[in-house]
Design a protein around this motif. Sequence first.
Motif: not given
Length: 96
Positions: A15-21, A69-71, A76-77
């Motif tokens: 989650i943290n890495l995706l949030q950074e991206d 989680p899918e939600m 994010l997207v």
Amino acid sequence: MTSSDLQEQLNIKAINLLQEDADKIKKLIEVQMENLATRYCPLYEEVLDTQMYGFSKEVDFAVRVGLLPEMVGKQLVSELERNLAILYEAMNNKAN
């Protein structure tokens, strides 16, 4: 450390890495919005589209392997897509 602790750590890291991206893409959108008054750059638009595609694939992978989680992934997207839509609308309004 138990396997559930390890899984929790992996989920948090994903989650943290995706949030950074996501934050990097948001910054690209913000920069383009700030420069909208001075110039329009089709290459920048292409970069944003490519970044969004790659990000959506990252999220899809994280969801499929159970790290996200899918939600949360959809959220994010979706947030980035809304920001991108605002940018494209502003660019279209400026062109007209």
